[in-house]
Design a protein around this motif. Sequence first.
Motif, PDB file in Angstrom:
ATOM      1  N   LYS A  26     -10.582  -1.376  -3.908  1.00 39.69           N
ATOM      2  CA  LYS A  26     -11.464  -0.812  -2.881  1.00 39.69           C
ATOM      3  C   LYS A  26     -11.512   0.703  -3.002  1.00 39.69           C
ATOM      4  CE  LYS A  26     -10.799  -4.456   0.478  1.00 39.69           C
ATOM      5  NZ  LYS A  26     -10.287  -4.784   1.796  1.00 39.69           N
ATOM      6  N   LYS A  52       0.832  -1.204   0.000  1.00 35.33           N
ATOM      7  CA  LYS A  52       0.000   0.000   0.000  1.00 35.33           C
ATOM      8  C   LYS A  52       0.868   1.256   0.000  1.00 35.33           C
ATOM      9  CE  LYS A  52      -3.914  -1.931   2.535  1.00 35.33           C
ATOM     10  NZ  LYS A  52      -4.669  -1.861   3.781  1.00 35.33           N
ATOM     11  N   ASP A 107     -10.562   4.879   1.158  1.00 36.46           N
ATOM     12  CA  ASP A 107     -10.431   5.088   2.601  1.00 36.46           C
ATOM     13  C   ASP A 107      -9.112   4.550   3.145  1.00 36.46           C
ATOM     14  OD1 ASP A 107     -11.259   2.524   2.077  1.00 36.46           O
ATOM     15  OD2 ASP A 107     -12.509   2.368   3.868  1.00 36.46           O
ATOM     16  N   TRP A 108      -8.517   3.537   2.517  1.00 34.02           N
ATOM     17  CA  TRP A 108      -7.231   3.031   2.982  1.00 34.02           C
ATOM     18  C   TRP A 108      -6.103   4.003   2.650  1.00 34.02           C
ATOM     19  CZ3 TRP A 108      -3.526   2.397  -0.686  1.00 34.02           C
ATOM     20  CH2 TRP A 108      -3.939   2.237  -2.006  1.00 34.02           C
ATOM     21  N   ARG A 109      -6.297   4.845   1.663  1.00 37.41           N
ATOM     22  CA  ARG A 109      -5.251   5.802   1.289  1.00 37.41           C
ATOM     23  C   ARG A 109      -4.990   6.802   2.410  1.00 37.41           C
ATOM     24  NH1 ARG A 109      -6.244   6.920  -5.119  1.00 37.41           N
ATOM     25  NH2 ARG A 109      -6.403   4.718  -5.656  1.00 37.41           N
ATOM     26  N   PHE A 165      -6.449  -4.218  -2.175  1.00 38.57           N
ATOM     27  CA  PHE A 165      -6.598  -2.810  -1.832  1.00 38.57           C
ATOM     28  C   PHE A 165      -6.715  -1.916  -3.060  1.00 38.57           C
ATOM     29  CE2 PHE A 165      -1.961  -3.267  -1.947  1.00 38.57           C
ATOM     30  CZ  PHE A 165      -1.598  -2.197  -2.726  1.00 38.57           C
ATOM     31  N   GLU A 200      -5.351   6.213   5.597  1.00 34.28           N
ATOM     32  CA  GLU A 200      -4.618   5.476   6.624  1.00 34.28           C
ATOM     33  C   GLU A 200      -3.124   5.422   6.282  1.00 34.28           C
ATOM     34  OE1 GLU A 200      -3.992   0.830   7.930  1.00 34.28           O
ATOM     35  OE2 GLU A 200      -5.746   1.380   6.745  1.00 34.28           O
TER      36      GLU A 200
END
Length: 138
Positions: A94, A20, A97-99, A91, A101
């Motif tokens: 999706k 990520k 929203d993980w970006r 990821f 984080e």
Amino acid sequence: MTNKRNIFSRFFRMIAMIHKTAYILAYDMLRKKGVHDWVERRAGGIIGLPYLSLILVALLTLKDEPSTGHKIVTGILIGWAVVAAWCTSGFQFKTSDWRMEVREELDLRYLYWKKAIAVYYAVVIAVAVAAGIVMPYI
């Protein structure tokens, strides 16, 4: 048993976080360079290059009659590449929203993640090179 499961879970979470972070760094690098076409796919390609090297080494060193050792090493290389591709595909499809984080984590420990990415990819490339050298003699 739960201790082993916890170790594997933490290991795969760490690998996913490395991917990520590498994706975000590649994405930011491409955006700064002014590249606006296919940025997300190019960033995904950048983080997939080391695994392509594993697959290429496995396929380019195939023999007519592979030995058992050759089959095992080829299986390990292709298996590692498939697991890594599976980690990265989860990821990428999706929402973003993980970006946030990852960006918060980069704000806290930028050098740590940059070094972790460098070490991880160096290990992947070193394994590919070592396998390419050893495979003809197995």
